[in-house]
Structure formats: structure tokens, C-alpha cells
Design a protein around this motif. Structure first.
Motif, PDB file in Angstrom:
ATOM      1  N   GLN A 133      -2.570 -51.898 -29.455  1.00 57.56           N
ATOM      2  CA  GLN A 133      -1.192 -52.385 -30.312  1.00 57.56           C
ATOM      3  C   GLN A 133      -0.103 -52.443 -29.346  1.00 57.56           C
ATOM      4  O   GLN A 133       0.676 -53.441 -29.534  1.00 57.56           O
ATOM      5  CB  GLN A 133      -0.753 -51.097 -31.519  1.00 57.56           C
ATOM      6  N   ARG A 134       0.025 -51.425 -28.250  1.00 55.68           N
ATOM      7  CA  ARG A 134       0.764 -51.859 -27.052  1.00 55.68           C
ATOM      8  C   ARG A 134       0.703 -53.166 -26.532  1.00 55.68           C
ATOM      9  O   ARG A 134       1.906 -53.740 -25.983  1.00 55.68           O
ATOM     10  CB  ARG A 134       1.076 -50.484 -26.248  1.00 55.68           C
ATOM     11  N   ILE A 135      -0.344 -53.212 -26.096  1.00 53.53           N
ATOM     12  CA  ILE A 135      -0.845 -54.454 -25.106  1.00 53.53           C
ATOM     13  C   ILE A 135      -0.399 -55.755 -26.074  1.00 53.53           C
ATOM     14  O   ILE A 135       0.368 -56.697 -25.543  1.00 53.53           O
ATOM     15  CB  ILE A 135      -2.103 -54.503 -24.644  1.00 53.53           C
ATOM     16  N   PHE A 136      -0.889 -55.797 -27.118  1.00 56.50           N
ATOM     17  CA  PHE A 136      -1.098 -57.109 -27.900  1.00 56.50           C
ATOM     18  C   PHE A 136       0.252 -57.240 -28.735  1.00 56.50           C
ATOM     19  O   PHE A 136       0.938 -58.358 -29.041  1.00 56.50           O
ATOM     20  CB  PHE A 136      -2.164 -57.231 -28.657  1.00 56.50           C
ATOM     21  N   GLY A 137       0.781 -56.108 -29.204  1.00 58.68           N
ATOM     22  CA  GLY A 137       2.123 -55.766 -29.679  1.00 58.68           C
ATOM     23  C   GLY A 137       3.175 -56.520 -28.726  1.00 58.68           C
ATOM     24  O   GLY A 137       4.295 -56.748 -29.483  1.00 58.68           O
ATOM     25  N   ALA A 138       3.204 -56.801 -27.538  1.00 59.46           N
ATOM     26  CA  ALA A 138       4.098 -57.343 -26.874  1.00 59.46           C
ATOM     27  C   ALA A 138       4.232 -58.866 -26.906  1.00 59.46           C
ATOM     28  O   ALA A 138       5.013 -59.641 -26.587  1.00 59.46           O
ATOM     29  CB  ALA A 138       3.815 -57.153 -25.206  1.00 59.46           C
ATOM     30  N   LEU A 139       3.147 -59.363 -27.477  1.00 57.31           N
ATOM     31  CA  LEU A 139       3.311 -60.759 -28.072  1.00 57.31           C
ATOM     32  C   LEU A 139       3.759 -60.987 -29.246  1.00 57.31           C
ATOM     33  O   LEU A 139       3.784 -60.194 -30.211  1.00 57.31           O
ATOM     34  CB  LEU A 139       1.692 -61.335 -28.116  1.00 57.31           C
ATOM     35  N   ASP A 140       4.611 -62.143 -29.373  1.00 57.05           N
ATOM     36  CA  ASP A 140       4.978 -62.360 -30.988  1.00 57.05           C
ATOM     37  C   ASP A 140       4.056 -63.044 -31.747  1.00 57.05           C
ATOM     38  O   ASP A 140       2.917 -63.284 -31.318  1.00 57.05           O
ATOM     39  CB  ASP A 140       6.310 -63.469 -30.579  1.00 57.05           C
ATOM     40  N   THR A 141       4.390 -63.172 -32.958  1.00 55.50           N
ATOM     41  CA  THR A 141       3.270 -63.801 -34.138  1.00 55.50           C
ATOM     42  C   THR A 141       2.902 -64.926 -33.569  1.00 55.50           C
ATOM     43  O   THR A 141       1.563 -65.401 -33.865  1.00 55.50           O
ATOM     44  CB  THR A 141       4.140 -63.848 -35.219  1.00 55.50           C
ATOM     45  N   ARG A 142       3.604 -66.046 -32.997  1.00 51.76           N
ATOM     46  CA  ARG A 142       2.904 -67.250 -32.611  1.00 51.76           C
ATOM     47  C   ARG A 142       2.169 -67.048 -31.465  1.00 51.76           C
ATOM     48  O   ARG A 142       1.094 -67.802 -31.484  1.00 51.76           O
ATOM     49  CB  ARG A 142       4.175 -68.101 -32.364  1.00 51.76           C
ATOM     50  N   GLN A 143       2.355 -66.382 -30.597  1.00 47.56           N
ATOM     51  CA  GLN A 143       1.470 -66.066 -29.350  1.00 47.56           C
ATOM     52  C   GLN A 143       0.004 -65.370 -29.972  1.00 47.56           C
ATOM     53  O   GLN A 143      -0.897 -65.556 -29.635  1.00 47.56           O
ATOM     54  CB  GLN A 143       2.050 -65.248 -28.512  1.00 47.56           C
ATOM     55  N   LEU A 144       0.244 -64.370 -30.812  1.00 50.25           N
ATOM     56  CA  LEU A 144      -0.735 -63.619 -31.225  1.00 50.25           C
ATOM     57  C   LEU A 144      -1.876 -64.665 -31.998  1.00 50.25           C
ATOM     58  O   LEU A 144      -2.940 -64.714 -32.159  1.00 50.25           O
ATOM     59  CB  LEU A 144      -0.460 -62.527 -32.198  1.00 50.25           C
ATOM     60  N   THR A 145      -1.386 -65.565 -32.911  1.00 47.55           N
ATOM     61  CA  THR A 145      -2.030 -66.697 -33.478  1.00 47.55           C
ATOM     62  C   THR A 145      -2.486 -67.493 -32.855  1.00 47.55           C
ATOM     63  O   THR A 145      -3.830 -67.921 -32.953  1.00 47.55           O
ATOM     64  CB  THR A 145      -0.981 -67.213 -34.583  1.00 47.55           C
ATOM     65  N   ARG A 146      -1.814 -67.970 -31.568  1.00 48.24           N
ATOM     66  CA  ARG A 146      -2.615 -69.018 -30.833  1.00 48.24           C
ATOM     67  C   ARG A 146      -3.695 -68.103 -29.913  1.00 48.24           C
ATOM     68  O   ARG A 146      -4.640 -68.776 -29.601  1.00 48.24           O
ATOM     69  CB  ARG A 146      -1.487 -69.391 -29.668  1.00 48.24           C
ATOM     70  N   LEU A 147      -3.300 -67.020 -29.551  1.00 49.30           N
ATOM     71  CA  LEU A 147      -4.254 -66.258 -28.751  1.00 49.30           C
ATOM     72  C   LEU A 147      -5.840 -65.946 -29.527  1.00 49.30           C
ATOM     73  O   LEU A 147      -6.926 -66.255 -29.191  1.00 49.30           O
ATOM     74  CB  LEU A 147      -3.915 -64.840 -28.248  1.00 49.30           C
ATOM     75  N   GLU A 148      -5.659 -65.719 -31.280  1.00 52.11           N
ATOM     76  CA  GLU A 148      -6.727 -65.553 -31.797  1.00 52.11           C
ATOM     77  C   GLU A 148      -7.359 -66.877 -31.970  1.00 52.11           C
ATOM     78  O   GLU A 148      -8.400 -67.046 -32.076  1.00 52.11           O
ATOM     79  CB  GLU A 148      -6.240 -65.169 -33.161  1.00 52.11           C
ATOM     80  N   GLN A 149      -6.807 -68.070 -32.023  1.00 54.69           N
ATOM     81  CA  GLN A 149      -7.310 -69.243 -32.182  1.00 54.69           C
ATOM     82  C   GLN A 149      -8.273 -69.674 -30.842  1.00 54.69           C
ATOM     83  O   GLN A 149      -9.421 -70.106 -30.720  1.00 54.69           O
ATOM     84  CB  GLN A 149      -6.278 -70.593 -32.552  1.00 54.69           C
ATOM     85  N   LEU A 150      -7.267 -69.180 -29.533  1.00 56.08           N
ATOM     86  CA  LEU A 150      -8.229 -69.611 -28.473  1.00 56.08           C
ATOM     87  C   LEU A 150      -9.340 -68.865 -28.226  1.00 56.08           C
ATOM     88  O   LEU A 150     -10.403 -69.233 -27.718  1.00 56.08           O
ATOM     89  CB  LEU A 150      -7.082 -69.335 -27.321  1.00 56.08           C
ATOM     90  N   LEU A 151      -9.363 -67.612 -28.539  1.00 48.72           N
ATOM     91  CA  LEU A 151     -10.540 -66.540 -28.566  1.00 48.72           C
ATOM     92  C   LEU A 151     -11.534 -67.203 -29.366  1.00 48.72           C
ATOM     93  O   LEU A 151     -12.666 -67.017 -29.262  1.00 48.72           O
ATOM     94  CB  LEU A 151     -10.025 -65.255 -28.900  1.00 48.72           C
TER      95      LEU A 151
END
Length: 162
Positions: free
Chosen positions: A131-149
Motif C-alpha cells: 500500500q505504501r509503495i503503490f499508494g505513492a502512485l495516483d489512480t491514473r498511474q495505477l491503472t496504467r501500471l495495471e494495464q502494462l503488467l
């Protein structure tokens, strides 16, 4: 008004971006993945349980009692490695091993109440650091990272077969 026209283009020209080398990006991904895994393992170990031991206990919590050979297969590990891990967990009273009633050479591994408590603490520590690591990303970044993964996972599955 006779003069030269200033070279306006040179002020705004930029060199075209170069395309990143896929191998370099892949190595960077592996490095970051290792850093995340290390951070998770350290936080879980501080709570009393390593990431590897958590995986084994989680499997027992999900599936119930299993033979050691079944654990090894499910974890994709060598039977001897799992035997050593189970012996260590048994010394900590997180699991019990009992002989199979039909084949006494086979051992059935069961999660204890202490094992359930250790699993909960380890998972909470792991979730907290993620949560601390990936919580540093905003919603847009998390969504993009999820798609990239997801895309990377699919590419890996297609590339893995010779």
C-alpha cells in the motif's frame, strides 16, 4: 528592413526521442521487481514470517491439509526444499506433520492456530508495504501500471513457448 530573418526554428527544435531498448526496460523491470519483493519480504520477516513461508502457509489455509509432495507441486519447488521449509515451520509450531494412515512414509501438513495467526500478521505486513509503495502512485498511474503488467504478462505467455 533588409536583414536576416532570425532562426526561430533552432530555438524550438528538439531531438526526436529515442525508443527505449526492450532489453534495457526488461532489466529495469526485473530490478524494480526485485526491490519491491525485497521490501515486502523484509516487512513480512519483521512481522515474523518471510514471503516464502507465507506462500506455503497461505496454500495450507486455502486448500486445507496437504501432503508434502502436493505442497511441492503446488509451489513449483523441489520436494526436498519444501520438506526443509515444513520442518522449520513445524519447529515454530506453525504447522503439524502427521503420517498418512495408508502410506506412513507420506506426511500430511496441517496449519495450526499459531500458523493462522502468523499468516495473518505476515499478510498484513506485506499488504501494508505494498500500500505504501503503490499508494505513492495516483489512480491514473495505477491503472496504467495495471494495464502494462497485464500486457507484459500476456507477452510473456506468448513468448515463453519455443
Amino acid at each position: 528592413m533588409c536583414g536576416t530573418i532570425p532562426d526561430v526554428m533552432s530555438k524550438h527544435e528538439t531531438t526526436p526521442p529515442t525508443s527505449p531498448d526492450p532489453a534495457d526496460v526488461g532489466l529495469r523491470f526485473l530490478t524494480v521487481a526485485h526491490q519491491v519483493r525485497t521490501a515486502v519480504d523484509q516487512h513480512m520477516a519483521a512481522a515474523g514470517l518471510s514471503l516464502a513461508r507465507t506462500k506455503l502457509l497461505r496454500l495450507l489455509a486455502q486448500r486445507g491439509a496437504l501432503h508434502q509432495a502436493e505442497l511441492a507441486e503446488a509451489l513449483g519447488q523441489a520436494p526436498r526444499s519444501v520438506t526443509q521449509a515444513v520442518e522449520a515451520l513445524e519447529r515454530l509450531r506453525l504447522v503439524t506433520r502427521t503420517p498418512d494412515p495408508v502410506d506412513r512414509r507420506r506426511k500430511t501438513v496441517t496449519l495450526t492456530e499459531q500458523g493462522h495467526a502468523a499468516l495473518a500478521a505476515g499478510e498484513q505486513a506485506g499488504t501494508g508495504i505494498l500500500q505504501r509503495i503503490f499508494g505513492a502512485l495516483d489512480t491514473r498511474q495505477l491503472t496504467r501500471l495495471e494495464q502494462l503488467l497485464t500486457d507484459t504478462d500476456e507477452a510473456t505467455r506468448h513468448s515463453a513457448t519455443p
